[in-house]
Design a protein around this motif. Structure first.
Motif, PDB file in Angstrom:
ATOM      1  N   VAL A 178      -0.821  -0.644  -4.257  1.00 52.38           N
ATOM      2  CA  VAL A 178      -1.984  -0.125  -4.346  1.00 52.38           C
ATOM      3  C   VAL A 178      -1.889   1.414  -3.670  1.00 52.38           C
ATOM      4  CG1 VAL A 178      -4.620  -0.509  -3.885  1.00 52.38           C
ATOM      5  CG2 VAL A 178      -3.074  -2.441  -4.149  1.00 52.38           C
ATOM      6  N   SER A 187       5.254   9.548   8.368  1.00 52.75           N
ATOM      7  CA  SER A 187       4.452   8.509   9.031  1.00 52.75           C
ATOM      8  C   SER A 187       3.025   8.872   8.529  1.00 52.75           C
ATOM      9  CB  SER A 187       4.764   8.436  10.365  1.00 52.75           C
ATOM     10  OG  SER A 187       3.310   7.710  10.931  1.00 52.75           O
ATOM     11  N   LYS A 188       2.334   8.022   8.138  1.00 52.45           N
ATOM     12  CA  LYS A 188       0.630   8.545   7.708  1.00 52.45           C
ATOM     13  C   LYS A 188      -0.268   7.968   8.930  1.00 52.45           C
ATOM     14  CE  LYS A 188       2.839   9.131   3.974  1.00 52.45           C
ATOM     15  NZ  LYS A 188       3.745   8.219   3.781  1.00 52.45           N
ATOM     16  N   GLY A 229      -7.136   4.499   2.978  1.00 50.01           N
ATOM     17  CA  GLY A 229      -7.245   3.500   3.995  1.00 50.01           C
ATOM     18  C   GLY A 229      -6.295   2.173   3.631  1.00 50.01           C
ATOM     19  N   ASP A 233      -2.965   5.215  -2.944  1.00 48.55           N
ATOM     20  CA  ASP A 233      -4.034   6.488  -2.894  1.00 48.55           C
ATOM     21  C   ASP A 233      -3.394   7.890  -2.756  1.00 48.55           C
ATOM     22  OD1 ASP A 233      -5.913   4.307  -2.614  1.00 48.55           O
ATOM     23  OD2 ASP A 233      -5.491   4.270  -0.407  1.00 48.55           O
ATOM     24  N   ARG A 282      12.058   4.697   9.102  1.00 45.62           N
ATOM     25  CA  ARG A 282      11.509   5.116   7.762  1.00 45.62           C
ATOM     26  C   ARG A 282      12.597   5.635   7.040  1.00 45.62           C
ATOM     27  NH1 ARG A 282       7.204   7.138   5.040  1.00 45.62           N
ATOM     28  NH2 ARG A 282       5.478   5.959   5.912  1.00 45.62           N
ATOM     29  N   GLN A 324      10.738   0.206   6.129  1.00 46.49           N
ATOM     30  CA  GLN A 324      10.982  -0.316   7.557  1.00 46.49           C
ATOM     31  C   GLN A 324      10.707  -1.525   7.803  1.00 46.49           C
ATOM     32  OE1 GLN A 324       7.369   2.522   9.364  1.00 46.49           O
ATOM     33  NE2 GLN A 324       9.257   2.802  10.742  1.00 46.49           N
ATOM     34  N   PRO A 355       0.935  -1.091   0.057  1.00 46.10           N
ATOM     35  CA  PRO A 355       0.106  -0.101  -0.076  1.00 46.10           C
ATOM     36  C   PRO A 355       0.895   1.284  -0.086  1.00 46.10           C
ATOM     37  CG  PRO A 355       0.128  -0.841   2.238  1.00 46.10           C
ATOM     38  CD  PRO A 355       1.180  -1.566   1.340  1.00 46.10           C
ATOM     39  N   PHE A 386       1.081   5.597   0.049  1.00 48.46           N
ATOM     40  CA  PHE A 386       0.313   6.822   0.313  1.00 48.46           C
ATOM     41  C   PHE A 386       1.436   7.878   0.396  1.00 48.46           C
ATOM     42  CE2 PHE A 386      -1.509  10.777   2.253  1.00 48.46           C
ATOM     43  CZ  PHE A 386      -2.896  10.759   1.656  1.00 48.46           C
ATOM     44  N   ALA A 414       5.746   0.555   2.484  1.00 47.05           N
ATOM     45  CA  ALA A 414       6.581   0.943   1.213  1.00 47.05           C
ATOM     46  C   ALA A 414       7.885   1.884   1.762  1.00 47.05           C
ATOM     47  CB  ALA A 414       5.706   1.892   0.279  1.00 47.05           C
ATOM     48  N   ASP A 415       7.984   1.960   2.930  1.00 51.06           N
ATOM     49  CA  ASP A 415       8.902   3.114   3.689  1.00 51.06           C
ATOM     50  C   ASP A 415      10.074   2.454   4.030  1.00 51.06           C
ATOM     51  OD1 ASP A 415       7.885   1.687   5.766  1.00 51.06           O
ATOM     52  OD2 ASP A 415       6.915   3.451   6.693  1.00 51.06           O
ATOM     53  N   GLU A 435       4.659   8.008  -1.303  1.00 48.63           N
ATOM     54  CA  GLU A 435       5.941   7.261  -0.933  1.00 48.63           C
ATOM     55  C   GLU A 435       6.760   7.575  -2.156  1.00 48.63           C
ATOM     56  OE1 GLU A 435       6.664   6.178   1.965  1.00 48.63           O
ATOM     57  OE2 GLU A 435       4.752   5.666   2.954  1.00 48.63           O
ATOM     58  N   ARG A 493       6.581   5.106  20.476  1.00 52.38           N
ATOM     59  CA  ARG A 493       6.076   4.250  19.737  1.00 52.38           C
ATOM     60  C   ARG A 493       5.963   2.807  19.933  1.00 52.38           C
ATOM     61  NH1 ARG A 493       5.222   5.872  14.320  1.00 52.38           N
ATOM     62  NH2 ARG A 493       4.278   4.040  14.428  1.00 52.38           N
TER      63      ARG A 493
HETATM   64  N1  GTP Z   1      -2.919   2.755  -0.300  1.00 51.03           N
HETATM   65  C1  GTP Z   1      -2.770   3.356   0.936  1.00 51.03           C
HETATM   66  N2  GTP Z   1      -1.528   3.220   1.586  1.00 51.03           N
HETATM   67  C2  GTP Z   1      -1.475   3.831   3.021  1.00 51.03           C
HETATM   68  C3  GTP Z   1      -2.289   4.447   3.476  1.00 51.03           C
HETATM   69  N3  GTP Z   1      -1.822   4.913   4.449  1.00 51.03           N
HETATM   70  C4  GTP Z   1      -0.735   4.569   4.746  1.00 51.03           C
HETATM   71  N4  GTP Z   1      -0.255   3.947   3.708  1.00 51.03           N
HETATM   72  C5  GTP Z   1       0.906   2.927   3.532  1.00 51.03           C
HETATM   73  O1  GTP Z   1       1.078   2.153   4.370  1.00 51.03           O
HETATM   74  C6  GTP Z   1       2.213   1.783   4.747  1.00 51.03           C
HETATM   75  C7  GTP Z   1       2.432   1.960   6.233  1.00 51.03           C
HETATM   76  O2  GTP Z   1       2.142   3.506   6.686  1.00 51.03           O
HETATM   77  P1  GTP Z   1       3.195   3.968   7.683  1.00 51.03           P
HETATM   78  O3  GTP Z   1       2.788   5.768   7.552  1.00 51.03           O
HETATM   79  O4  GTP Z   1       4.536   3.896   7.232  1.00 51.03           O
HETATM   80  O5  GTP Z   1       2.670   3.703   8.901  1.00 51.03           O
HETATM   81  P2  GTP Z   1       3.426   3.101  10.170  1.00 51.03           P
HETATM   82  O6  GTP Z   1       4.794   2.075   9.603  1.00 51.03           O
HETATM   83  O7  GTP Z   1       2.668   2.406  11.081  1.00 51.03           O
HETATM   84  O8  GTP Z   1       4.058   4.255  10.738  1.00 51.03           O
HETATM   85  P3  GTP Z   1       5.519   4.569  11.030  1.00 51.03           P
HETATM   86  O9  GTP Z   1       6.520   3.891  11.767  1.00 51.03           O
HETATM   87  O10 GTP Z   1       5.506   6.336  11.662  1.00 51.03           O
HETATM   88  O11 GTP Z   1       6.270   4.898   9.582  1.00 51.03           O
HETATM   89  C8  GTP Z   1       3.229   2.812   3.964  1.00 51.03           C
HETATM   90  O12 GTP Z   1       3.611   1.916   2.837  1.00 51.03           O
HETATM   91  C9  GTP Z   1       2.366   3.644   3.677  1.00 51.03           C
HETATM   92  O13 GTP Z   1       2.232   4.397   2.443  1.00 51.03           O
HETATM   93  C10 GTP Z   1      -3.739   4.717   2.493  1.00 51.03           C
HETATM   94  O14 GTP Z   1      -4.559   5.426   3.253  1.00 51.03           O
HETATM   95  N5  GTP Z   1      -3.704   4.096   1.593  1.00 51.03           N
END
Ligand code: GTP
Ligand code: MG
Length: 255
Positions: free
Chosen positions: A38, A208-209, A69, A40, A203, A94, A9, A11, A91-92, A13, A132
């Motif tokens: 996928v 972060s999203k 989402g 957004d 990351r 991590q 997924p 968003f 995608a980041d 990136e 976190r």
């Molecule tokens: N398609 C889609 N991808 C999303 C959405 N929100 C987040 N993502 C992706 O989901 C993945 C995880 O999101 P992160 O923001 O890295 O969340 P996290 O890893 O829990 O948080 P951090 O540790 O702060 O990075 C990443 O690849 C984002 O780009 C969304 O609404 N739609």
């Protein structure tokens, strides 16, 4: 050879896509695979995905306009993917892409699912700060308290996992918000899981999203899953780092 589809997924990136694809392709040199994004995004990520998919026939993407989402995006990817094995990862960077090969090897050795873990010997969640870690640990414990089906798994709340496609046949998945793995764990039919240690990284680029709605959506999802989780009898095998290396070597030398 079985085909592996990696669903990612995205968003916003754009700066992570190229290094992610390169590292996945390098790690999975010996595996028939496709990479399905996928997306957004509201930034230039779709343009990067378009360019990369033209250069690399393994890369495909779906762009959703005006939709958001993480979990629904991944579910859409699972439905569109044509692999025998499906994986989900962020995608980041991590989730280090190199872990995909040992995950694939675990499935070739008979596991229905492979769930890398930060929390078994050899694993680490070094990419998170103390705050976190606290949030992530609380979410995990709440999930396990509410859903007995998560209890045998050491790290059930991340977004990194791989499974045989057929385990989700007929699964009643209705995810809201962020967590897709708990939805798969709770609604699929499977009997064996292999856990392998990995290091959760920082990351690489972008932001972060995660937002405050994520917590509420997670609790809603757990409440909802309480009404419909499947009572599978499962066995969990934990590989050490040494076992993981040995099995990967056996796999690559046999190819
Ligand atoms: N398609 C889609 N991808 C999303 C959405 N929100 C987040 N993502 C992706 O989901 C993945 C995880 O999101 P992160 O923001 O890295 O969340 P996290 O890893 O829990 O948080 P951090 O540790 O702060 O990075 C990443 O690849 C984002 O780009 C969304 O609404 N739609
Ligand atoms: Mg992240």
């Amino acid at each position: 050879m079985n085909k592996l589809s990696i669903v990612i997924p995205t968003f916003n990136e754009k700066d992570n896509i190229r290094s992610l694809v390169k590292r996945i392709d390098d790690a999975l040199e010996s595996v028939n695979h496709e990479i399905l994004f996928v997306d957004d995004s509201r930034d230039e990520t779709p343009q990067v995905l378009e360019a990369v998919s033209k250069e690399n026939s393994r890369v495909k993407y779906i762009h959703r306009e005006n939709e958001k989402g993480l979990a629904t995006a991944v579910l859409m990817g699972f439905r569109a993917a044509d692999g025998d094995y499906l994986a989900c990862m962020d995608a980041d960077l991590q989730h280090p892409p190199e872990i995909l090969l040992p995950m694939y090897v675990a499935l070739t050795k008979g596991a229905d699912m492979c769930i890398p873990s930060r929390l078994i010997p050899g694993g680490s969640d070094g990419g998170l700060n103390w705050y976190r870690k606290l949030i992530s640990g609380s979410a995990r414990n709440i999930g396990k308290a509410m859903l007995p089906c998560l209890r045998p798994i050491s790290d059930p709340t991340s977004g990194l996992f791989m499974f045989r496609k057929e385990i989700i046949d007929g699964a009643d998945m209705r995810p809201v918000g962020w967590k897709i793995m708990i939805e798969v764990l709770a609604t699929s039919h499977f009997s064996s899981v292999t856990e392998i240690p990995y290091t959760f990284c920082e990351r690489q680029s972008g932001e972060s999203k995660i937002d405050k709605d994520a917590t509420v959506q997670y609790l809603q999802q757990c409440m909802d899953l309480r009404k419909r989780y499947v009572r599978n009898k499962i066995s969990v095998t934990k590989w050490t780092s040494e076992q993981t290396d040995t099995y990967v070597k056996e796999f690559t030398s046999g190819n």
